[in-house]
Design a protein around this motif. Structure first.
Motif, mmCIF file in Angstrom:
data_model
loop_
_atom_site.group_PDB
_atom_site.id
_atom_site.type_symbol
_atom_site.label_atom_id
_atom_site.label_comp_id
_atom_site.label_asym_id
_atom_site.label_seq_id
_atom_site.Cartn_x
_atom_site.Cartn_y
_atom_site.Cartn_z
ATOM 1 N N ASP A 8 -2.528 -5.563 4.024
ATOM 2 C CA ASP A 8 -1.141 -6.118 3.274
ATOM 3 C C ASP A 8 -1.880 -6.373 1.972
ATOM 4 O O ASP A 8 -2.163 -7.324 1.790
ATOM 5 C CB ASP A 8 -1.095 -6.725 3.922
ATOM 6 C CG ASP A 8 -0.051 -6.390 5.085
ATOM 7 O OD1 ASP A 8 -0.066 -5.311 5.612
ATOM 8 O OD2 ASP A 8 0.868 -6.745 5.807
ATOM 9 N N GLY A 9 -0.691 -5.841 1.030
ATOM 10 C CA GLY A 9 -0.996 -6.255 -0.680
ATOM 11 C C GLY A 9 -2.294 -5.304 -1.819
ATOM 12 O O GLY A 9 -2.461 -5.940 -2.540
ATOM 13 N N THR A 10 -3.143 -4.800 -0.664
ATOM 14 C CA THR A 10 -4.809 -4.063 -1.324
ATOM 15 C C THR A 10 -4.561 -3.119 -2.509
ATOM 16 O O THR A 10 -5.194 -2.840 -3.187
ATOM 17 C CB THR A 10 -5.607 -3.950 -0.369
ATOM 18 O OG1 THR A 10 -5.104 -2.758 0.385
ATOM 19 C CG2 THR A 10 -5.628 -5.647 0.562
ATOM 20 N N GLY A 11 -2.922 -2.784 -2.275
ATOM 21 C CA GLY A 11 -2.661 -1.577 -3.980
ATOM 22 C C GLY A 11 -3.556 -0.217 -3.260
ATOM 23 O O GLY A 11 -3.759 0.775 -3.963
ATOM 24 N N ALA A 12 -3.652 -0.082 -2.161
ATOM 25 C CA ALA A 12 -4.781 1.033 -1.436
ATOM 26 C C ALA A 12 -3.896 2.225 -0.936
ATOM 27 O O ALA A 12 -2.530 1.823 -1.201
ATOM 28 C CB ALA A 12 -5.281 0.752 -0.061
ATOM 29 N N VAL A 13 -4.436 3.592 -1.511
ATOM 30 C CA VAL A 13 -3.720 4.310 -1.231
ATOM 31 C C VAL A 13 -4.662 5.394 -0.393
ATOM 32 O O VAL A 13 -5.054 5.576 -0.417
ATOM 33 C CB VAL A 13 -4.263 5.507 -2.439
ATOM 34 C CG1 VAL A 13 -3.029 6.886 -2.729
ATOM 35 C CG2 VAL A 13 -2.796 4.766 -4.110
ATOM 36 N N ILE A 14 -3.865 5.905 0.600
ATOM 37 C CA ILE A 14 -4.476 6.245 1.761
ATOM 38 C C ILE A 14 -3.370 7.367 2.001
ATOM 39 O O ILE A 14 -2.260 7.831 2.009
ATOM 40 C CB ILE A 14 -3.698 5.786 3.004
ATOM 41 C CG1 ILE A 14 -4.035 4.077 2.682
ATOM 42 C CG2 ILE A 14 -4.950 6.223 3.965
ATOM 43 C CD1 ILE A 14 -5.481 3.890 2.159
ATOM 44 N N ASN A 22 1.342 -1.041 0.208
ATOM 45 C CA ASN A 22 0.024 -0.134 -0.136
ATOM 46 C C ASN A 22 0.988 1.174 -0.073
ATOM 47 O O ASN A 22 2.295 0.772 -0.025
ATOM 48 C CB ASN A 22 -1.366 -0.242 1.225
ATOM 49 C CG ASN A 22 -1.614 -1.186 1.152
ATOM 50 O OD1 ASN A 22 -2.382 -1.381 0.172
ATOM 51 N ND2 ASN A 22 -1.738 -1.489 2.387
ATOM 52 N N ARG A 23 0.367 2.761 0.191
ATOM 53 C CA ARG A 23 0.646 3.691 0.099
ATOM 54 C C ARG A 23 0.249 5.160 0.641
ATOM 55 O O ARG A 23 -0.575 4.912 0.235
ATOM 56 C CB ARG A 23 1.261 4.087 -1.761
ATOM 57 C CG ARG A 23 2.586 3.371 -2.754
ATOM 58 C CD ARG A 23 1.781 4.113 -4.078
ATOM 59 N NE ARG A 23 1.077 3.997 -4.734
ATOM 60 C CZ ARG A 23 0.348 4.844 -5.914
ATOM 61 N NH1 ARG A 23 1.916 4.852 -6.907
ATOM 62 N NH2 ARG A 23 -0.424 4.494 -6.329
ATOM 63 N N TYR A 24 1.035 5.329 1.517
ATOM 64 C CA TYR A 24 0.694 6.524 2.483
ATOM 65 C C TYR A 24 1.131 7.650 2.234
ATOM 66 O O TYR A 24 2.869 7.821 1.685
ATOM 67 C CB TYR A 24 0.773 6.072 3.639
ATOM 68 C CG TYR A 24 0.442 4.471 3.848
ATOM 69 C CD1 TYR A 24 -1.041 4.171 4.505
ATOM 70 C CD2 TYR A 24 1.609 3.395 3.873
ATOM 71 C CE1 TYR A 24 -1.469 2.863 5.442
ATOM 72 C CE2 TYR A 24 0.671 2.560 4.292
ATOM 73 C CZ TYR A 24 -0.237 2.331 5.085
ATOM 74 O OH TYR A 24 -0.944 0.842 4.984
ATOM 75 N N SER A 25 0.496 8.831 2.493
ATOM 76 C CA SER A 25 0.806 10.320 1.885
ATOM 77 C C SER A 25 1.722 10.770 3.069
ATOM 78 O O SER A 25 2.031 10.452 3.778
ATOM 79 C CB SER A 25 -0.318 10.899 1.760
ATOM 80 O OG SER A 25 -0.999 11.063 2.661
ATOM 81 N N VAL A 26 2.702 11.087 2.774
ATOM 82 C CA VAL A 26 3.751 12.802 3.622
ATOM 83 C C VAL A 26 3.450 14.414 2.793
ATOM 84 O O VAL A 26 3.081 14.299 1.944
ATOM 85 C CB VAL A 26 4.849 12.128 3.537
ATOM 86 C CG1 VAL A 26 5.278 10.440 4.406
ATOM 87 C CG2 VAL A 26 5.703 12.008 2.152
ATOM 88 N N PRO A 27 3.743 14.920 3.704
ATOM 89 C CA PRO A 27 4.179 16.384 2.641
ATOM 90 C C PRO A 27 4.871 16.504 1.746
ATOM 91 O O PRO A 27 5.720 15.557 1.904
ATOM 92 C CB PRO A 27 4.718 17.124 4.679
ATOM 93 C CG PRO A 27 4.098 16.266 5.212
ATOM 94 C CD PRO A 27 4.323 15.192 5.515
ATOM 95 N N PRO A 28 4.549 17.310 0.756
ATOM 96 C CA PRO A 28 4.853 17.210 -0.338
ATOM 97 C C PRO A 28 6.553 18.165 -0.383
ATOM 98 O O PRO A 28 7.620 16.922 -1.446
ATOM 99 C CB PRO A 28 4.029 17.551 -1.378
ATOM 100 C CG PRO A 28 3.789 18.817 0.052
ATOM 101 C CD PRO A 28 3.883 17.871 1.186
#
Length: 453
Positions: A366-372, A324-330
């Motif tokens: 795990d492994g769902t390809g989600a973008v949080i 999966n992918r998780y955001s942070v400040p740009p």
């Protein structure tokens, strides 16, 4: 097949004018057989070779065994099944043996054997654990030169499960122990390890204080193998061999970590659990024996240890973690960060290298390809992208861009400066146009060259 006597008789009858049908009825053979002997296509005493069903697969088997002389025949059989191989495993081993397809490996020395005692393993008593070092993982994983696989096996039934890990430190060990335990279906009375530094003190074999809390959380006793006695946990050692030779050896490069983990889970279920083992009542599958083991349920939540893994932030200000992918400040795009996760918690923290937590997200499966994404991160990323955007058209690679007005003016200034710097030169007064030639240049060149020598 006709004998020489039959062949002589067939040719004699043919010369006497018999038809092929009559000759075939006389000798009790098929007309095509008689015609083949009369035409010379077949020879007496030589049986026609039947169609070889192994021939279409000969080149592949030969190439694989040349590439890897130690490739297990059962691993090769698994590959051939996907290619349409309809023969049995016994046929494959016989063809390899009879045709001499497996080359000798001169680089590998023969291993010496030793006598091992048979150890009784009552059901539900012991789970054996061991790390397997797996060389050359896919480069896309970013794990360096070695991946690690923690294998856990029920000593009585032989059921096993395994978890891939980028590190063998204690937090990753505890995480893998918890996941494998739940995959096996529960807890035995004891866990057996070799002298892992993350479990015990290698010199004395005494359980470390940090791991004692883990054992008490799961309610198991810890058994440590004596020095140089890896055969004491022979069940898991054999599983290690199987996992490395039959699964890891043929793992494709394009698979992600999550896909590889799903692959080893599937392999353990379809190949490991279906294996037949002899017992007092006859042969039973590993799955049948494991179902009868009295296992205790695992705790509701894992042991609360914090795992830390390094990551590089993508250009979209996202951090990849377990599929999966998780955001942070740009502003952290392209920077090195650390992902901190406590096993008993449902969130992950993303921190800078100095330890400052910059983002916290709820953990996705795990492994769902989600973008949080955090809403604030999305807005900041849009502002940063718009500020960096430009309306100018980018240049093409083969675009023609001749010198402009400013470049031409600068070139003219350089040309006039070169003329005025020459000795005896005067500044032209007639014109500044570079196309107008000053005749004083020719006069200086001709001075002293008008006499005959």
């Amino acid at each position: 097949m006709l004998t020489w006597e039959n062949d002589v008789e067939v040719h004699a009858l043919r010369k006497r004018g018999w038809t092929i049908s009559a000759i075939a009825r006389h000798v009790g053979r098929d007309r095509k057989t008689v015609r083949a002997y009369l035409s010379g296509d077949r020879a007496p005493g030589v049986r026609a070779r039947a169609v070889d069903p192994f021939a279409p697969f000969l080149d592949y088997v030969t190439a694989r065994l040349v590439e890897d002389p130690h490739l297990w025949a059962i691993t090769l059989f698994d590959e051939l099944l996907a290619l349409g191989f309809a023969l049995s495993y016994q046929t494959l081993t016989r063809e390899i043996r009879v045709r001499g397809l497996r080359p000798a490996c001169a680089a590998c020395a023969t291993a010496t054997g030793r006598v091992n005692a048979v150890i009784d393993h009552p059901p539900g008593v012991e789970t054996q654990w061991d790390w397997v070092d797996l060389p050359d993982p896919p480069a896309a994983w970013g794990w360096g030169k070695t991946a690690h696989l923690l294998v856990g096996s029920l000593a009585h039934s032989g059921r096993w499960r395994a978890v891939l890990s980028p590190s063998m430190d204690q937090p990753h060990l505890i995480d893998a122990l918890d996941r494998v335990t739940r995959g096996l279906g529960g807890l035995t009375h004891a866990w057996r390890f070799d002298r892992m530094a993350t479990v015990c003190h290698p010199d004395t074999g005494k359980v470390s204080a940090s791991f004692a809390g883990v054992a008490k959380h799961y309610g198991v006793a810890v058994s440590i193998c004596p020095p140089r006695s890896g055969h004491r946990k022979g069940v898991v050692e054999k599983v290690n061999h199987t996992a490395a030779q039959r699964w890891w050896r043929t793992l494709a490069d394009e698979l992600s970590v999550e896909q590889a983990q799903a692959g080893v889970d599937s392999f353990a279920r379809t190949r490991g659990d279906t294996r037949l083992r002899p017992g007092p009542g006859g042969k039973s599958s590993v799955a049948t024996l494991a179902a009868a083991e009295p296992l205790r349920p695992a705790p509701q939540r894992p042991y609360p240890v914090t795992m830390t893994e390094g990551r590089v932030v993508s250009r979209q200000a996202l951090v990849a973690y377990r599929g999966n992918r998780y955001s942070v400040p740009p502003e952290l795009a392209g920077a090195q960060v650390a992902v901190n996760r406590q096993l008993a918690a449902d969130v992950i923290d993303v921190a800078t290298v100095s330890g400052v937590v910059v983002a916290r997200h709820r953990l996705a499966a795990d492994g769902t390809g989600a973008v949080i994404r955090d809403h604030g991160h999305v807005i900041a990323l849009e502002h940063a992208a718009m500020a960096a955007a430009s309306s100018a058209r980018p240049h093409r690679r083969k675009e023609r861009i001749p010198p402009g007005t400013e470049a031409i003016s600068a070139a003219n200034a350089l040309r006039h400066k070169g003329i005025s710097d020459q000795p005896g030169s005067t500044t032209p007064t007639t014109s500044t146009d570079p196309r107008v030639i000053d005749l004083t240049t020719y006069e200086r060149a001709a001075t002293g060259r008008n006499t005959l020598r």
